[in-house]
Design an enzyme around this catalytic site. Structure first.
Site, short mmCIF file in Angstrom:
data_model
loop_
_atom_site.label_atom_id
_atom_site.label_comp_id
_atom_site.label_asym_id
_atom_site.label_seq_id
_atom_site.Cartn_x
_atom_site.Cartn_y
_atom_site.Cartn_z
N LYS A 1 0.85 -1.21 0.00
CA LYS A 1 0.00 0.00 0.00
C LYS A 1 0.87 1.25 0.00
O LYS A 1 0.58 2.24 -0.69
CB LYS A 1 -0.96 -0.02 1.20
CG LYS A 1 -2.07 -1.05 0.99
CD LYS A 1 -2.87 -1.40 2.22
CE LYS A 1 -3.82 -2.56 1.87
NZ LYS A 1 -4.53 -3.13 3.01
N GLN B 1 -4.97 -2.15 9.27
CA GLN B 1 -4.85 -3.46 8.61
C GLN B 1 -5.57 -4.51 9.46
O GLN B 1 -5.25 -4.70 10.62
CB GLN B 1 -3.37 -3.81 8.43
CG GLN B 1 -3.13 -5.05 7.60
CD GLN B 1 -3.61 -4.94 6.15
OE1 GLN B 1 -3.40 -3.92 5.50
NE2 GLN B 1 -4.28 -5.96 5.66
N ASP C 1 -11.33 2.66 3.75
CA ASP C 1 -11.76 1.28 3.55
C ASP C 1 -13.29 1.19 3.47
O ASP C 1 -13.84 0.12 3.20
CB ASP C 1 -11.28 0.40 4.72
CG ASP C 1 -10.12 -0.50 4.33
OD1 ASP C 1 -9.87 -0.63 3.11
OD2 ASP C 1 -9.47 -1.06 5.23
#
Ligand code: NDP
Length: 283
Positions: A54, A98, A121
């Site tokens: 990322k 994460q 997200d």
């Protein structure tokens, strides 16, 4: 006849180039450099690889990034405090925790601590609610990537019969709203669906997001349908999707491979979401 293969790597590269160009334009127009903050708790090797990828993608897109790495024994309260602080930090546009966290931490409590304006997200109740209500917000990356692939394949969504197998908050449920938003007729199938093959074989657009290797075969695919396989399953025979590719490719009109289909799209859409969050905050 064999289906057209939808190349997720190529589409992902296109999206990432597009985002990089838009980041430059945004900055040239007086905007600030978008910045993504990642948070990783513990030492899971796969999670480390995902986070490193990322950051590489951010760099290539001209997006800044900062990383917070916390030991596995970090308490839920300390993690929530960090996530809340990032939410208040004016220098940060996007927050990515994460997942999954170590077992003693409730992922829902962490997600609830994310500032919805920085929720790249798309997992907070606020963004899930906006999406379900057909209103603009930050959309989860994998389902957004599925729509991007369908558009790239030229699949007509308006009026199409779309069947999604899987109803998780991460993939299936957001896709229901996204496909409804594009005026598809949407069916959500799941583990209690009776006669899955009969339901799936109605679909002009079939999306598999199940987590069972090669669950869907030729019997599940309508001739000429577009098949999007979100599944990533590690098996003794290597990485497998939720679709039996060799069987389905002979029936479908277009199909994504695993790997190289949906997988590469998630990171591309994360870049797009970070830019979107930066733009929205700049208004
Ligand atoms: P979940 O385990 O959260 O959800 C699975 C869904 O599949 C559930 O809705 C479940 O139904 C349904 N299901 C399970 N077994 C069957 C069955 N036999 N028949 C019909 N439906 C069934 O998974 P996720 O949505 O998180 O992930 C799905 C897959 O996508 C996984 O392989 C995952 O690795 C992959 N994935 C890939 C990503 C990427 O490409 N970047 C990102 C996220 C996920 P019920 O609700 O009734 O239990």
């Amino acid at each position: 006849m064999s289906a057209k293969i939808i190349d997720g790597k190529a589409v992902s590269a296109e999206v990432r180039e597009r985002v990089a160009a838009e980041v430059s334009e945004f900055i040239e127009g007086g905007g600030h450099q978008p910045v993504l903050a990642t948070v990783l708790v513990g030492d899971d090797p796969a999670s480390h690889v995902y986070v490193a990828n990322k950051h590489k993608a951010c760099e290539a897109a001209g997006i800044g990034s900062v990383h917070h790495e916390l030991p596995a024994e970090t308490s839920q309260a300390d993690l929530v405090t960090l996530v809340e602080a990032l939410g208040d930090d004016d220098a940060i546009d996007g927050i990515l925790v994460q997942l999954p966290p170590p077992e003693h931490i409730d992922p829902d409590a962490v997600i609830a601590a994310i500032n919805p304006a920085k929720d790249v997200d798309g997992l907070t109740a606020t963004n899930a609610g906006l999406l379900a209500g057909g209103r603009p917000g930050l959309v989860p990356c994998t389902p957004a990537g599925v729509i991007e692939l369908l558009d790239h394949a030229g699949t007509e969504l308006e009026g199409a019969e779309a069947v999604i197998v899987g109803r998780s908050n991460l993939v299936g449920r957001p896709l229901i709203s996204l496909l409804l938003g594009r005026n598809a007729t949407v069916t959500a199938a799941h583990s209690r669906t009776r006669d899955l093959a009969a339901v799936c074989s109605r679909a002009d657009v079939l999306v598999a997001a199940v987590g069972v290797p090669e669950l869907l075969g030729a019997d599940h695919v309508k001739p000429g349908a577009t098949v999007i396989d979100v599944g990533i399953n590690r098996t003794d025979d290597g990485l497998k999707g939720d679709v039996d590719f060799e069987a389905a490719v002979e029936v479908a009109g277009a199909i994504t491979p695993v790997p190289g289909g949906v997988g590469p799209m998630t990171i591309a859409m994360l870049m797009a979401n970070t830019l979107a969050a930066a733009r929205a905050r700049a208004i």
